[in-house]
Design an enzyme around this catalytic site. Structure first.
Site, short mmCIF file in Angstrom:
data_model
loop_
_atom_site.label_atom_id
_atom_site.label_comp_id
_atom_site.label_asym_id
_atom_site.label_seq_id
_atom_site.Cartn_x
_atom_site.Cartn_y
_atom_site.Cartn_z
N HIS A 50 0.81 -1.22 0.00
CA HIS A 50 0.00 0.00 0.00
C HIS A 50 0.84 1.27 0.00
O HIS A 50 0.35 2.35 0.32
CB HIS A 50 -0.99 0.03 1.18
CG HIS A 50 -2.11 -0.96 1.07
ND1 HIS A 50 -2.04 -2.11 0.32
CD2 HIS A 50 -3.35 -0.96 1.62
CE1 HIS A 50 -3.18 -2.79 0.42
NE2 HIS A 50 -3.99 -2.11 1.20
N GLY A 61 -1.16 -2.89 -5.83
CA GLY A 61 -2.10 -3.84 -5.22
C GLY A 61 -3.41 -3.20 -4.80
O GLY A 61 -4.47 -3.80 -4.91
N HIS A 62 -3.36 -1.97 -4.29
CA HIS A 62 -4.59 -1.24 -3.96
C HIS A 62 -4.60 0.03 -4.78
O HIS A 62 -3.86 0.97 -4.48
CB HIS A 62 -4.67 -0.95 -2.46
CG HIS A 62 -6.04 -0.53 -2.02
ND1 HIS A 62 -6.83 0.36 -2.72
CD2 HIS A 62 -6.79 -0.90 -0.94
CE1 HIS A 62 -7.98 0.53 -2.09
NE2 HIS A 62 -7.99 -0.23 -1.01
N HIS A 72 -11.83 -7.24 -4.72
CA HIS A 72 -12.02 -6.19 -3.70
C HIS A 72 -12.73 -4.98 -4.32
O HIS A 72 -12.23 -4.37 -5.27
CB HIS A 72 -10.64 -5.81 -3.18
CG HIS A 72 -10.64 -4.92 -2.00
ND1 HIS A 72 -10.80 -3.55 -2.08
CD2 HIS A 72 -10.48 -5.18 -0.67
CE1 HIS A 72 -10.75 -3.02 -0.86
NE2 HIS A 72 -10.55 -3.99 0.01
N GLU A 116 -13.70 -8.53 1.07
CA GLU A 116 -14.40 -7.24 0.85
C GLU A 116 -14.73 -7.11 -0.63
O GLU A 116 -14.50 -6.08 -1.26
CB GLU A 116 -13.52 -6.08 1.31
CG GLU A 116 -12.98 -6.25 2.72
CD GLU A 116 -12.27 -5.01 3.26
OE1 GLU A 116 -11.42 -4.46 2.54
OE2 GLU A 116 -12.58 -4.60 4.40
N GLU A 166 -19.28 -2.36 1.80
CA GLU A 166 -18.44 -1.41 2.53
C GLU A 166 -18.83 0.03 2.20
O GLU A 166 -19.08 0.37 1.03
CB GLU A 166 -16.97 -1.67 2.16
CG GLU A 166 -16.03 -0.76 2.94
CD GLU A 166 -14.55 -1.04 2.67
OE1 GLU A 166 -14.24 -2.13 2.14
OE2 GLU A 166 -13.73 -0.17 3.00
N CYS A 205 -16.97 2.55 2.06
CA CYS A 205 -16.01 3.08 1.08
C CYS A 205 -16.38 2.69 -0.35
O CYS A 205 -16.13 3.46 -1.28
CB CYS A 205 -14.60 2.54 1.35
SG CYS A 205 -13.77 3.32 2.73
N CYS A 265 -10.72 3.15 7.27
CA CYS A 265 -10.89 3.75 5.95
C CYS A 265 -12.26 4.41 5.79
O CYS A 265 -12.37 5.48 5.19
CB CYS A 265 -10.68 2.70 4.87
SG CYS A 265 -11.69 1.22 5.08
N CYS A 266 -13.31 3.76 6.33
CA CYS A 266 -14.66 4.28 6.08
C CYS A 266 -14.92 5.62 6.79
O CYS A 266 -15.38 6.56 6.14
CB CYS A 266 -15.71 3.24 6.44
SG CYS A 266 -15.62 1.74 5.43
ZN LIG Z 1 -13.73 1.53 4.09
#
Ligand SMILES: [Zn+2]
Length: 652
Positions: free
Chosen positions: A157, A206-207, A272, A324, A339, A341, A414-415
Site C-alpha cells: 500500500h 495492489g490497492h 475487492h 471485501e 463497505e 467506502c 478507511c470508512c
Molecule cells: Zn472503508
C-alpha cells in the site's frame, strides 16, 4: 479573506482543465450553496463533529505521531497498520474542502502543523511511508514489503497511501493557494516517476488509488508525466509474467486486485470492491484526458455488469465479507458486506461516467448510492460509523467489525476517513455545466451560479426533496441569455428503479411527472434522461418539476435467488426498511401483502425529521439510511410477499 481565497482559487484553477478533459464540468462548491434541511445538517455535522473527531482519533491512535516519529520530532516507534497514513490524508482532504467553503483560521493552522509533520516524515528523495522510515527495512514483513516497492503489487500500500496524499495536497492547494502540501506530493510523485515507467520498474499497484491522485497532480501542474504514470500503472495490470500470488488466496489469479486481465479486457467487476471502483474511476479520468476508447469501452462493460448483476437495491456494492469483494453475478445476500467506502467509490465512478457522457442514468445510480448506501454509513451525530452495511439484521449479529451497531472507530478506519472527505464535497454533485448547458442533477433547496458567454446566471432551487417531489427552479439574471436548462428526470420517477433489469417496480397506477414553465404546463421530452429547456431566459423565469412521490414496491430479478418472492419498499429516492423499534413484534420474515397501502407522514421529531410510511395494520417503515439510531432490534429491507398473485408477477 474571502477575496484572498477567491484570488487564490482563480489563479490555481488556470491549469486545472485542459481542453481535453471531461466535456462536462461539475459546479464547484464555490458556485453552489445548499440551503436545505437534509444535506446542510450533514455538512454542518461534518465541520463541527466528523472532521475534528477523526483528527482527534488519529492523534489518539498514533496515526499522526507516526509522522512525527518518522520525522525525528518525537521519540517512539510505529504503531498501527501500514496504511494508516492514508486515513490522515483523507481527513485532510475533507478539511481542505471545508476551508474552501468557509475559511477557518484554526483549521488552516491545524493543517499547516500537520503538513509540517508530514514534511518532516518525508525522506530526502521524496519517499514517504512512515512504517519503513521508522522501523527500517530489516524490521519489515512481507506485507509491508521487505524493501521499498517490493510488495507494491500485493500488500504494501505504499502507492495507495500516496494517492490519497496527492488528492489531499491538491485539495489543500485549491483551498488555500499554499504550496506547502503540494510540494511534498510533487516531490514524492517525482520519485515514483523516476522509479516506475516503461523502461524502469513495473508493478500493478495492489490497492488502486494512486491513479486518481496522479491525474489530479496532472490537472494542477499540467505536467504530462503524472498522467503518463497513471496510465502506466493501469496498463501494468494483467501482465501474467510478473505475477506471483500467494496460492491460499481465493483470487490467486490476481482477480482480487483486478490484476487477472489487462484493464482493457475486463468486463466483470471482481475482487475487492473499493480497489476495483477506484480503478474504474482512474480509467475514466485518464480516458477523459487522452480519449482512450478501450478504457471507455471497458468501464462501460463493467458498469453494465455492476448495475445489471451486482448492485444492491440500496446502491451498495461488494457483497462478500471474504475479501471485501464483489460476489458472483446475482449473488446479493442480505447479510451484505457493502463497505461504506465502496459506496463512496461508486459515487465517484458514476459521477465521472456522467461527466463523460451527460447521461442521467449515471446520476440515477449515484443518487441511489448516495442516499441509501453512503449515508447509512454515518450516524446523525457524525461520530459513529458502519463499515459493512447489511440489509437485514437480527439486532445482535456483530456484523460491523464486532459490533451490532455503528462504531466510533476501527483498526482499519478507511470508512470514517472516507466519509470525512466525502460529505464536505457534497455540493460538487448537484449541478454541472457544459458550454451553454446547465445540468440540475440532484434536488435540494440550493442556489448555484454559472457564467455563460460572460453573463452571470443564478439558479435558485426551492424544494423539500427528498420528502416532497415539487421542485421549483427560478432563474435570476440581469439581461436575457440563451441557454439550456437540463433537469434530470430520475429513473425511479419513470417506473425504473435501476438502469438494467435487476429490480423493477410492481405495476401501480402510475402518476406521470409534470412540468410547468412560468406556470404553464409543458411537455416532457427527455434526451439522455434530462428534460432540456432551451430558450432565452429572463429574470424571474420559473420552471416547476413535479415528481410523483408514490410509495413503490420493488421486486428483484428472478435470478437473485436470495430474494425470491420478496418485496422492498421505496418512496422517491429513498429505500425504506422496517425496524423493531416501530414494530415490536419484529420484522424478520414477516410476510407483507404487496397490496398494502401506506400513508406517508412527515414526522419532524423522529430521526431528525423523516417521512414515515404507515400501513393500516400498524406496520411502519423508515428510510433505510436512518436505521440503527434507536433501541437495537430487528431490521429488514426485503419482505416475503404474502400475496401469491404478486409472487407470480415477480417471476415474470
Ligand atoms: Zn472503508
Amino acid at each position: 479573506m474571502l477575496l484572498l481565497l477567491l484570488v487564490a482559487f482563480t489563479s490555481c484553477t488556470k491549469n486545472q482543465r485542459s481542453e481535453n478533459d471531461y466535456p462536462i464540468l461539475p459546479a464547484s462548491p464555490q458556485q453552489v450553496e445548499l440551503r436545505d434541511q437534509f444535506w446542510t445538517k450533514r455538512m454542518a455535522t461534518s465541520r463541527k463533529v466528523t472532521v475534528p473527531y477523526c483528527f482527534a482519533k488519529c492523534e489518539e491512535t498514533h496515526r499522526i505521531a507516526n509522522f512525527e516519529v518518522a520525522g525525528g520530532l518525537l521519540e517512539g516507534t510505529f504503531e498501527g497498520i501500514r496504511y494508516n497514513d492514508s486515513d490522515v490524508f483523507k481527513i485532510m482532504e475533507g478539511a481542505a474542502y471545508l476551508l474552501q467553503q468557509e475559511y477557518d483560521p484554526e483549521l488552516d493552522k491545524y493543517l499547516d502543523d500537520l503538513i509540517f509533520k508530514i514534511a518532516a516524515a518525508q525522506e530526502d528523495d521524496g519517499y514517504l511511508y512512515t512504517i519503513r522510515t521508522i522501523k527500517g527495512d530489516s524490521a519489515m514483513t512481507m506485507r509491508e514489503g521487505k524493501q521499498r516497492w517490493s510488495e507494491v503489487r500485493n500488500h504494501s500500500h505504499e502507492l495507495y497511501n500516496m494517492g490519497h496524499m496527492y488528492e489531499a495536497a491538491v485539495a489543500h492547494f485549491n483551498a488555500t493557494g499554499k504550496r506547502n502540501f503540494l510540494e511534498i506530493a510533487l516531490k514524492n510523485a517525482d520519485l515514483i516517476a523516476s522509479v516506475y515507467g516503461p523502461d524502469k520498474r513495473h508493478d500493478a499497484p495492489g490497492h488502486q488509488e494512486i491513479e486518481i491522485g496522479l491525474v489530479k497532480l496532472y490537472r494542477t501542474t499540467g505536467k504530462k508525466k503524472y498522467l503518463d504514470l497513471a496510465r502506466f500503472f493501469l496498463d501494468e495490470r494483467g501482465k501474467s509474467d510478473i505475477r506471483n500470488y500467494a496460492s491460499s488466496s481465493p483470487w490467486e489469479n490476481g482477480a482480487y486486485w483486478q490484476d487477472h486481465k489487462p484493464v482493457t479486457e475486463q468486463d466483470e467487476a471482481v475482487g475487492h470492491a473499493v480497489r476495483a471502483v477506484y480503478m474504474y474511476s482512474g480509467m475514466a479520468d485518464v480516458a477523459a484526458l487522452d480519449g482512450n476508447q478501450q478504457y471507455i469501452d471497458a468501464i462501460h462493460r463493467i458498469w453494465e455488469n455492476v448495475t445489471g448483476k451486482k448492485y444492491y437495491i440500496t446502491g451498495g456494492i461488494g457483497a462478500l465479507y471474504e475479501g471485501e469483494a464483489f460476489g458472483e453475478n446475482y449473488q446479493l445476500p442480505n447479510r451484505a458486506y457493502n463497505e461504506t467506502c465502496a459506496a463512496i467509490a461508486n459515487v465517484f465512478w458514476n459521477h465521472r461516467m456522467f461527466l463523460m457522457s451527460g447521461e442521467s442514468k449515471y446520476i440515477d445510480v449515484l443518487e441511489r448510492s448516495l442516499y441509501n448506501a453512503v449515508l447509512p454509513g454515518i450516524s446523525f451525530e457524525g461520530n459513529t460509523f458502519f463499515y459493512p452495511n447489511v440489509l437485514e439484521h437480527d439486532g445482535n449479529d456483530p456484523f460491523n467489525q464486532g459490533a451490532a451497531n455503528r462504531k466510533p472507530w476501527f483498526d482499519c478506519s478507511c470508512c470514517p476517513a472516507n466519509l470525512a472527505r466525502f460529505i464536505p464535497a457534497l455540493p460538487n454533485y448537484f449541478y454541472a455545466q457544459a458550454g451553454d448547458e446547465i445540468f440540475v442533477n440532484l434536488y435540494a433547496a440550493s442556489t448555484a451560479s454559472f457564467n455563460i458567454r460572460k453573463r452571470d446566471i443564478h439558479i435558485e432551487q426551492h424544494t423539500k426533496y427528498p420528502w416532497e417531489g415539487n421542485i421549483r427552479v427560478v432563474v435570476s439574471i440581469d439581461n436575457p441569455v440563451d441557454f439550456t436548462l437540463k433537469l434530470r428526470i430520475p429513473g425511479w420517477a419513470q417506473n425504473k428503479p435501476v438502469p438494467g433489469d435487476l429490480y423493477s417496480y410492481l405495476p401501480e397506477n402510475e402518476i406521470p411527472v409534470r412540468l410547468f414553465i412560468n406556470h404553464e404546463p409543458a411537455d416532457i421530452d427527455t434526451v439522455k434522461g434530462y428534460v432540456a429547456l432551451t430558450r432565452t431566459w429572463k429574470q424571474g423565469d420559473e420552471v416547476e418539476l413535479v415528481l410523483p412521490m408514490a410509495v413503490r414496491k420493488v421486486v428483484p430479478n428472478i435470478q437473485i435467488t436470495e430474494l425470491t418472492g420478496k418485496v422492498a419498499i421505496e418512496r422517491g429516492p429513498l429505500v425504506y426498511c422496517a425496524e423493531q423499534a416501530d414494530n415490536p413484534a419484529g420484522v424478520l420474515n414477516k410476510p407483507r401483502d404487496t397490496g398494502t397501502t401506506f400513508q406517508a407522514v412527515f414526522e419532524p421529531n423522529l430521526l431528525q425529521g423523516i417521512v414515515k410510511l404507515k400501513a393500516a395494520d400498524g406496520f411502519s417503515m423508515i428510510p433505510y439510511y436512518s436505521w440503527s439510531h434507536r433501541t437495537p432490534g430487528e431490521m429488514a429491507v426485503w419482505f416475503p410477499e404474502a400475496s401469491s398473485k404478486m409472487a407470480e408477477k415477480s417471476q415474470l
